[in-house]
Write a protein that holds these residues in place. Structure first.
Motif, PDB file in Angstrom:
ATOM      1  N   GLY A  55      63.952  -4.370 -45.368  1.00  0.00           N
ATOM      2  CA  GLY A  55      64.785  -3.665 -44.404  1.00  0.00           C
ATOM      3  C   GLY A  55      65.813  -4.540 -43.737  1.00  0.00           C
ATOM      4  N   ASP A  56      65.898  -5.789 -44.128  1.00  0.00           N
ATOM      5  CA  ASP A  56      66.798  -6.726 -43.469  1.00  0.00           C
ATOM      6  C   ASP A  56      68.208  -6.746 -44.037  1.00  0.00           C
ATOM      7  OD1 ASP A  56      64.166  -9.214 -43.064  1.00  0.00           O
ATOM      8  OD2 ASP A  56      64.763  -7.513 -41.799  1.00  0.00           O
ATOM      9  N   ASN A  57      68.397  -6.131 -45.170  1.00  0.00           N
ATOM     10  CA  ASN A  57      69.704  -6.195 -45.834  1.00  0.00           C
ATOM     11  C   ASN A  57      70.196  -4.803 -46.208  1.00  0.00           C
ATOM     12  OD1 ASN A  57      69.825  -9.249 -46.135  1.00  0.00           O
ATOM     13  ND2 ASN A  57      67.901  -8.789 -47.182  1.00  0.00           N
ATOM     14  N   THR A  69      72.809   4.787 -40.161  1.00  0.00           N
ATOM     15  CA  THR A  69      71.924   3.628 -40.157  1.00  0.00           C
ATOM     16  C   THR A  69      70.652   3.954 -40.928  1.00  0.00           C
ATOM     17  OG1 THR A  69      72.725   2.937 -37.979  1.00  0.00           O
ATOM     18  CG2 THR A  69      70.650   1.987 -38.739  1.00  0.00           C
ATOM     19  N   ILE A  70      70.345   3.115 -41.911  1.00  0.00           N
ATOM     20  CA  ILE A  70      69.098   3.270 -42.656  1.00  0.00           C
ATOM     21  C   ILE A  70      68.060   2.324 -42.070  1.00  0.00           C
ATOM     22  CG2 ILE A  70      69.752   1.564 -44.425  1.00  0.00           C
ATOM     23  CD1 ILE A  70      68.252   3.330 -46.475  1.00  0.00           C
ATOM     24  N   SER A  71      66.840   2.819 -41.975  1.00  0.00           N
ATOM     25  CA  SER A  71      65.749   1.987 -41.483  1.00  0.00           C
ATOM     26  C   SER A  71      64.460   2.427 -42.176  1.00  0.00           C
ATOM     27  CB  SER A  71      65.605   2.099 -39.966  1.00  0.00           C
ATOM     28  OG  SER A  71      65.300   3.429 -39.584  1.00  0.00           O
ATOM     29  N   ASP A  73      59.914   2.189 -42.034  1.00  0.00           N
ATOM     30  CA  ASP A  73      58.656   1.830 -41.395  1.00  0.00           C
ATOM     31  C   ASP A  73      57.638   1.690 -42.521  1.00  0.00           C
ATOM     32  OD1 ASP A  73      56.213   1.681 -40.090  1.00  0.00           O
ATOM     33  OD2 ASP A  73      56.814   3.062 -38.509  1.00  0.00           O
ATOM     34  N   ASN A  74      57.386   0.468 -42.920  1.00  0.00           N
ATOM     35  CA  ASN A  74      56.479   0.258 -44.054  1.00  0.00           C
ATOM     36  C   ASN A  74      55.050   0.701 -43.736  1.00  0.00           C
ATOM     37  OD1 ASN A  74      58.522  -0.699 -45.655  1.00  0.00           O
ATOM     38  ND2 ASN A  74      58.024  -2.864 -45.381  1.00  0.00           N
ATOM     39  N   ALA A  75      54.675   0.648 -42.477  1.00  0.00           N
ATOM     40  CA  ALA A  75      53.328   1.093 -42.099  1.00  0.00           C
ATOM     41  C   ALA A  75      53.160   2.593 -42.281  1.00  0.00           C
ATOM     42  CB  ALA A  75      53.043   0.710 -40.655  1.00  0.00           C
ATOM     43  N   LYS A  76      54.259   3.323 -42.163  1.00  0.00           N
ATOM     44  CA  LYS A  76      54.219   4.781 -42.328  1.00  0.00           C
ATOM     45  C   LYS A  76      54.759   5.231 -43.680  1.00  0.00           C
ATOM     46  CE  LYS A  76      54.678   5.837 -37.393  1.00  0.00           C
ATOM     47  NZ  LYS A  76      55.470   6.547 -36.356  1.00  0.00           N
ATOM     48  N   SER A  77      55.169   4.275 -44.508  1.00  0.00           N
ATOM     49  CA  SER A  77      55.751   4.612 -45.822  1.00  0.00           C
ATOM     50  C   SER A  77      56.881   5.619 -45.685  1.00  0.00           C
ATOM     51  CB  SER A  77      54.668   5.148 -46.774  1.00  0.00           C
ATOM     52  OG  SER A  77      53.692   4.166 -47.027  1.00  0.00           O
ATOM     53  N   THR A  78      57.740   5.374 -44.742  1.00  0.00           N
ATOM     54  CA  THR A  78      58.813   6.312 -44.438  1.00  0.00           C
ATOM     55  C   THR A  78      60.135   5.563 -44.272  1.00  0.00           C
ATOM     56  OG1 THR A  78      57.275   7.823 -43.343  1.00  0.00           O
ATOM     57  CG2 THR A  78      59.619   8.088 -42.842  1.00  0.00           C
ATOM     58  N   VAL A  79      61.173   6.146 -44.817  1.00  0.00           N
ATOM     59  CA  VAL A  79      62.525   5.636 -44.630  1.00  0.00           C
ATOM     60  C   VAL A  79      63.324   6.687 -43.875  1.00  0.00           C
ATOM     61  CG1 VAL A  79      63.354   6.497 -46.862  1.00  0.00           C
ATOM     62  CG2 VAL A  79      64.509   4.558 -45.775  1.00  0.00           C
ATOM     63  N   TYR A  80      64.230   6.217 -43.036  1.00  0.00           N
ATOM     64  CA  TYR A  80      65.005   7.104 -42.185  1.00  0.00           C
ATOM     65  C   TYR A  80      66.501   6.914 -42.439  1.00  0.00           C
ATOM     66  CZ  TYR A  80      60.552   6.975 -39.683  1.00  0.00           C
ATOM     67  OH  TYR A  80      59.215   7.045 -39.358  1.00  0.00           O
ATOM     68  N   LEU A  81      67.242   7.937 -42.103  1.00  0.00           N
ATOM     69  CA  LEU A  81      68.695   7.836 -42.107  1.00  0.00           C
ATOM     70  C   LEU A  81      69.199   8.483 -40.823  1.00  0.00           C
ATOM     71  CD1 LEU A  81      71.149   6.870 -43.789  1.00  0.00           C
ATOM     72  CD2 LEU A  81      71.384   9.249 -44.556  1.00  0.00           C
ATOM     73  N   GLN A  82      69.632   7.644 -39.904  1.00  0.00           N
ATOM     74  CA  GLN A  82      70.220   8.138 -38.664  1.00  0.00           C
ATOM     75  C   GLN A  82      71.701   8.367 -38.908  1.00  0.00           C
ATOM     76  OE1 GLN A  82      68.784   8.840 -35.547  1.00  0.00           O
ATOM     77  NE2 GLN A  82      70.816   9.659 -35.118  1.00  0.00           N
ATOM     78  N   MET A  83      72.139   9.579 -38.684  1.00  0.00           N
ATOM     79  CA  MET A  83      73.530   9.951 -38.960  1.00  0.00           C
ATOM     80  C   MET A  83      74.199  10.362 -37.657  1.00  0.00           C
ATOM     81  SD  MET A  83      73.015  12.083 -42.501  1.00  0.00           S
ATOM     82  CE  MET A  83      72.243  13.476 -41.673  1.00  0.00           C
ATOM     83  N   ASN A  84      75.206   9.617 -37.273  1.00  0.00           N
ATOM     84  CA  ASN A  84      75.938   9.889 -36.044  1.00  0.00           C
ATOM     85  C   ASN A  84      77.379  10.234 -36.349  1.00  0.00           C
ATOM     86  OD1 ASN A  84      73.616   9.164 -34.557  1.00  0.00           O
ATOM     87  ND2 ASN A  84      74.237   7.016 -34.493  1.00  0.00           N
ATOM     88  N   ARG A  85      78.042  10.821 -35.397  1.00  0.00           N
ATOM     89  CA  ARG A  85      79.462  11.198 -35.526  1.00  0.00           C
ATOM     90  C   ARG A  85      79.706  11.908 -36.852  1.00  0.00           C
ATOM     91  NH1 ARG A  85      82.602   6.233 -35.358  1.00  0.00           N
ATOM     92  NH2 ARG A  85      80.718   4.973 -35.485  1.00  0.00           N
ATOM     93  N   LEU A  86      78.923  12.926 -37.086  1.00  0.00           N
ATOM     94  CA  LEU A  86      78.994  13.642 -38.355  1.00  0.00           C
ATOM     95  C   LEU A  86      80.316  14.378 -38.513  1.00  0.00           C
ATOM     96  CD1 LEU A  86      75.307  14.799 -38.477  1.00  0.00           C
ATOM     97  CD2 LEU A  86      76.459  13.538 -40.303  1.00  0.00           C
TER      98      LEU A  86
END
Length: 117
Positions: A55-57, A69-71, A73-86
């Protein structure tokens, strides 16, 4: 069996925000590269963002850089995509992809994002 389940899509006004989630199972998430793609009506599927195992690069398409912004959580096996100013051009089906070294590439079913003006 690998499963990727996206959620968080919906209808939002121009300038608004959404947060997409992709929950993975059946793979070693912490060793997987996770990516978001999108496909607008009548267009080819295009790359949006990527996260390596740490997740560092993060990497982004030019069209979303500074807004998304992509992020992960390896503990939850989940990836997120925060989308702003759509923007209306962000309207598409958003797909989660997992790339597992030595195993293969997997896709989720997608989640619809609609940006209304």
């Amino acid at each position: 069996q690998v499963q990727l389940v996206e959620s968080g899509g919906g209808l939002v006004q121009v300038g608004g925000s959404l947060r997409l989630s992709c929950a993975a199972s059946g793979l070693t998430f912490s060793r997987s590269s996770m990516r978001w793609y999108r496909q607008a009506p009548g267009k080819e599927r295009e790359f949006v963002a990527a996260s390596d195992w740490s997740g560092d690069n993060p990497a982004y398409a030019n069209s979303v850089k500074g807004r998304f912004t992509i992020s992960r959580d390896n503990a939850k096996s989940t990836v997120y995509l925060q989308m702003n100013r759509l923007k209306p051009d962000d309207t598409a089906i958003y797909y989660c992809q997992a790339v597992v070294l030595g195993t293969g590439t997997y896709w989720g079913q997608g989640t619809q994002v609609t940006v209304s003006s």
